[in-house]
Scaffold this active site. Structure first.
Site: not given
Length: 548
Positions: A276, A280-281, A310, A404, A406, A431, A526
């Protein structure tokens, strides 16, 4: 109805009244879409957290009642119910930790809520302290110790077919994933292609794709179970299936007939490994500010711009790209989604196609697929790659998949939390300190028990959202709640897992340290937790808000 169920029902009644009063007061300050002024952000987000906790209590109660009606509720289920509901009731009364430094308290913003909580404080506190008692936590952890080697703790309430699928994936994970996960993480290595092929052969990438397009046509609930179990072994493996689920939902929900016929079978079979390409920056959650341009030319689009974060970008051979097809626009209405094939790259040559370059982003966790920054410089996408064949619908098409995505992220978070519980419990059993196992110390036992209780609460909230999605109902609120709570639970479980391990948990070679790194991303991708609370609050406060 048992005494416990009756007490939970009464507590829910108080909280429902509290939410209605809060909703009425906040709506007076909200616009028609339920959005509050920026100065009211803490009030909005506190409202969302309280609503999420109340919903979790509601669905734990429904889960228990359903199991009891089928004769499947035993002592473990009783303890999971009382611990989770007691803890969440106590948090609603005293303050919900949104994170380690911020508490959600509606009473800080709404005087009438403060009055209700003050009037009912004694009753709520009495229920919470009795339900979430030290004795109950130690009893549950004791039962879990006796269940050594058990694959899980508590009946999830699912049907036999779905549980059979769970066990099939669990066996695969135990054999092929868990033993290798730590080394994959330490090496920052790709998940082996042979494993991806095996997952494809099992039909993992086409679980929810309709049978007519080569998939299994199964439910989102099944997809949740599969994502959970794969992520229990290694988050990156669990996320492989999510890549395909998002891509197939985009194509099935918005694609043309020819796009569905051509692409869905390839996604379902694993011939296509999707990625997907959205973020973007300078545009994370603010997708309407995207700057990547897709300029229409004869027979297609010339793509120019930068993308970042990405996942699986190098090895993927199929991209879903969000880009601006209307150069005159400056908001989401000028965006479109392009479907584009690319050559799969590797470590030495990650991006062999002309017009694409990129670099790996080094990350502390969520490894196995790798993260990249990409640059498109005249990359060519044929015109038939425009999703749906109509420009300007990209934002709407993408939003339709967020439910979907999420839900799947919530499922992955549950898997990570369960993994943290697995390794912490195993360590605490073995332990020994001061002549006894760690699990014999009350605070360690308490941590273990509360991990199990929260995991079950998150499961029930997530499965409910998935069932709504399967039935065709809108579920953005429920999906957001599931992700919000499960991400917090995963981080808490992972953090407590490291604490139980002590200094050993801080070592790179210890799985607890990897799980902690993986858990940290879940409240970010997401849609960050702050975005989730914004979505939940605005939807509940809007004129079209769903009922409880």
């Amino acid at each position: 109805m048992s005494v416990l169920e009756n007490e939970i029902t009464q507590t829910l009644s108080i909280f429902n009244a509290l939410l209605e009063i809060a909703k009425s007061a906040l709506r007076e300050r909200a616009d028609e879409k339920g959005r509050l002024p920026h100065e009211d952000q803490y009030a909005a987000h506190s409202f969302a957290w309280v609503a999420t906790m109340v919903e979790a209590i509601r669905h734990m109660l429904k889960w228990h009642q359903s199991l009891k009606g089928r004769g499947r509720a035993g002592e473990v289920e009783d303890l999971l119910l009382q611990l989770s509901c007691g803890e969440y009731a106590g948090q609603i009364l005293g303050g919900i930790p949104m994170n380690q430094g911020e508490m959600a308290r509606l009473s800080d913003f709404l005087p009438r809520v403060k009055t209700i909580l003050a009037d009912e404080a004694a009753n709520i506190h009495d229920f919470a302290s009795r339900a979430n008692s030290s004795h109950a936590r130690q009893r549950l952890s004791g039962i879990m110790t006796e269940m050594s080697g058990s694959p899980g703790f508590g009946d999830c309430g699912l049907d036999e077919e779905t549980e059979d699928i769970r066990m099939q994936i669990r066996r695969l994970t135990a054999e092929k994933v868990t033993p290798q996960a730590q080394q994959w993480h330490l090496d920052n290595a790709f998940i082996p292609g042979e494993l991806v092929t095996q997952l494809a052969d099992m039909g993992i990438f086409g679980l929810t794709v309709p049978e007519e397009f080569g998939g299994a046509g199964l439910s989102k609930t099944v997809m949740c179970v599969v994502s959970e179990e794969l992520s229990r072994g290694f988050l990156g493996v669990g996320s492989l299936a999510t890549r395909s689920d998002i891509a197939s939902e985009l194509v099935f929900g918005a694609g043309t007939a020819s796009q569905k016929d051509e692409l869905l079978p390839k996604i379902a079979s694993g011939e296509f490994w999707p990625t997907a390409v959205f973020t973007e920056p300078d545009a994370g959650s603010d997708l309407g500010a995207l700057a990547t341009r897709a300029i229409r030319e004869d027979g297609g689009y010339r793509l120019d711009g930068a993308k970042t974060w990405i996942t699986h970008a190098a090895r993927a051979n199929f991209m879903t790209i969000l880009a601006r097809t209307d150069p005159q626009s400056n908001d989401h209405r000028g965006l479109s989604i392009l479907l584009a094939e690319k050559q799969a790259g590797g470590t030495e040559t990650p991006f062999p196609d002309a017009g694409i370059s990129g670099s790996e982003i080094d990350v502390i966790g969520y490894r196995g697929m790798k993260e990249y920054s990409l640059n498109f410089d005249g990359f060519w996408v044929p015109a038939q790659g425009l999703l749906g064949g109509v420009e300007g619908l990209g934002f709407r098409q993408l939003m339709a998949t967020f439910e979907s995505a999420r839900i799947q992220t919530a499922a992955r978070a549950i898997g990570v939390a369960q993994s943290a519980l697995d390794v912490a419990l195993d360590y605490a059993r073995q332990r020994r300190q001061f002549g006894r196992t760690l699990l014999e110390f009350p605070r360690v036992a308490s941590k273990i028990a509360m991990m199990a209780a929260e995991i079950m609460a998150c499961r029930q909230l997530t499965y409910f959202a998935a069932r709504r999605k399967d039935s065709g109902q809108r579920c953005d609120v429920q999906a957001g709640m599931a992700k919000l709570l499960a991400a917090r639970a995963a981080w808490a479980a992972a953090d407590n897992g490291v604490q139980i391990h002590g200094g050993n948990g801080f070592a790179l070679g210890c799985p607890a340290s990897r799980i902690l790194c993986d858990a940290r991303i879940l409240s970010i991708f997401e849609g960050a937790s702050e975005i989730q609370t914004e979505v939940i609050a605005s939807r509940l406060l809007s004129d079209t808000a769903p009922g409880p």
